[in-house]
Design an enzyme around this catalytic site. Structure first.
Site, PDB file in Angstrom:
ATOM      1  CE  LYS A  84       1.321 -25.996 -26.656  1.00  0.00           C
ATOM      2  NZ  LYS A  84       1.769 -26.366 -25.066  1.00  0.00           N
ATOM      3  CG  ASP A  85       6.042 -24.161 -24.125  1.00  0.00           C
ATOM      4  OD1 ASP A  85       5.015 -24.824 -23.595  1.00  0.00           O
ATOM      5  OD2 ASP A  85       6.891 -24.897 -24.332  1.00  0.00           O
ATOM      6  NE  ARG A 132      -5.077 -23.715 -22.762  1.00  0.00           N
ATOM      7  CZ  ARG A 132      -5.453 -24.697 -23.195  1.00  0.00           C
ATOM      8  NH1 ARG A 132      -6.652 -23.871 -24.411  1.00  0.00           N
ATOM      9  NH2 ARG A 132      -4.733 -25.314 -24.104  1.00  0.00           N
ATOM     10  NE  ARG A 133      -4.211 -28.610 -24.639  1.00  0.00           N
ATOM     11  CZ  ARG A 133      -3.189 -28.879 -24.412  1.00  0.00           C
ATOM     12  NH1 ARG A 133      -2.683 -29.316 -23.320  1.00  0.00           N
ATOM     13  NH2 ARG A 133      -2.417 -27.720 -25.244  1.00  0.00           N
ATOM     14  NE  ARG A 150       4.967 -32.948 -17.324  1.00  0.00           N
ATOM     15  CZ  ARG A 150       5.537 -32.183 -16.747  1.00  0.00           C
ATOM     16  NH1 ARG A 150       5.586 -31.976 -15.366  1.00  0.00           N
ATOM     17  NH2 ARG A 150       6.811 -31.850 -17.476  1.00  0.00           N
ATOM     18  NE  ARG A 156       2.279 -35.003 -22.581  1.00  0.00           N
ATOM     19  CZ  ARG A 156       1.869 -33.473 -22.369  1.00  0.00           C
ATOM     20  NH1 ARG A 156       0.553 -33.242 -22.491  1.00  0.00           N
ATOM     21  NH2 ARG A 156       2.684 -32.895 -22.175  1.00  0.00           N
ATOM     22  CB  CYS A 244       2.253 -21.113 -19.887  1.00  0.00           C
ATOM     23  SG  CYS A 244       3.549 -22.741 -18.809  1.00  0.00           S
TER      24      CYS A 244
END
Length: 319
Positions: A84-85, A132-133, A150, A156, A244
């Site tokens: 996904k990156d 997106r989320r 981040r 996190r 992304c």
């Protein structure tokens, strides 16, 4: 001989990246017992920029460029990434394949006191690094506060425990690869609630295009159905000229008769959401991705993405 080769694997330094690289290394050793594996670690631009939203720090290859340079300079033989990156287009001279089975592609919520998403109090602060989320979650709960968080997953989680966040939203794949299954409060439906990032949950191995030895070593580690899904979803990304860090997603899954895929393009605030759906057969991945992406663009996705790229779409207030 191919099996006697010393393979230099490149990885980011984060615990998750190293865990993923060791998965690849272990599989290579099992398949090719005489193969010697060396792991080299790198800091990428995405690892170093921790005080800015990724969407503002840049979009192309934030987590992969340094490894790609090492590949092109023949300092490593393979680079292990989260698929996904990966930007939609690769640098000249590099090729990409998937590794193994796809891990859980969905997004998950980890919250204080194990409170579910719909039960969080109005105004609760949700940490996420993904536009997106955020856009999709805003469609479910516009009354919550979404703020950028981040750092690697350990950072996190520490910020969740010590900071103002009531919950954080992460990719299930990373959480599970770190063995954090018990920390998951809720999993979002990948079809109806939060369509994943392109190729989320798939591991990527990048190598020099002319390196036939590395390609032969990797072939037994690929799962055909995962390659079908990977090609289809990344065809959507490439056709949309996306990265992304744009609010778009695509999720492909096998069916009894072939494959089905759903995609989405969203405005930053989630108020606009364009969806498209298609079905296809093995061997039709690239065409299916192009068709789905063109449908998204034609329905209004082009105007949304152009507005985001040009900075004319109203932005969000967080840093």
């Amino acid at each position: 001989m191919v099996s006697d080769k010393i393979l230099r694997l490149g990885s980011r330094e984060s615990p998750l990246a190293l865990a993923q690289t060791h998965l690849v290394a272990d599989a290579l050793r099992k398949q090719w017992p005489k193969c010697q594996i060396e792991i080299q670690t790198f800091k990428t631009q995405g690892d170093l920029i921790l005080d800015t939203a990724l969407s503002k720090a840049g979009d192309k290859g934030l987590f992969v460029k340094e490894l790609e340079v090492a590949l092109l300079e023949n300092r490593i033989d393979l680079a292990v990434h989260s698929m996904k990156d990966m930007p939609g287009d690769l640098p000249d001279g590099l090729s990409l394949v998937s590794f193994g089975q796809r891990e859980d592609a969905r997004d998950v919520l980890i919250s204080k006191d194990s409170i579910g998403f719909m039960d969080l109090p109005a105004g609760a602060i949700i940490g996420t690094s993904s536009l997106r989320r955020e856009a999709q979650l805003r469609r479910l709960r516009a009354d919550l506060r979404y703020e950028v968080i981040r750092g690697n997953l350990q950072t996190r989680y520490r910020k969740l425990e010590e900071g103002p966040y009531q919950a954080i939203v992460l990719a299930a794949a990373g959480v599970k690869r770190l063995g954090w299954h018990a920390r998951i409060t809720q999993t979002f439906d990948a079809w109806q609630e939060s369509i994943p990032a392109v190729a989320q949950g798939i591991l990527a191995i990048e190598f020099r295009s002319g390196d036939e030895t590395s390609h032969r070593l990797l072939e037994p580690l690929q799962v055909p159905s995962v390659e079908v899904v990977r090609l289809a979803e990344r065809s959507v990304l490439s056709t949309l000229s996306g990265g992304c860090q744009l609010p778009l997603g695509a999720y492909c899954r096998p069916t009894e008769t072939g494959y089905e895929m759903k995609g989405v393009v969203l405005s930053l605030d989630g108020a606009q959401a364009i969806y498209a759906y298609t079905t296809f057969q093995t061997g039709e991945s690239l065409q299916a991705g192009e068709t789905l992406a063109e449908s998204l663009l034609a329905q209004g996705g082009k105007a949304i993405l152009d507005g985001i790229r040009q900075g004319t779409q109203p932005g969000l207030t967080h840093p």
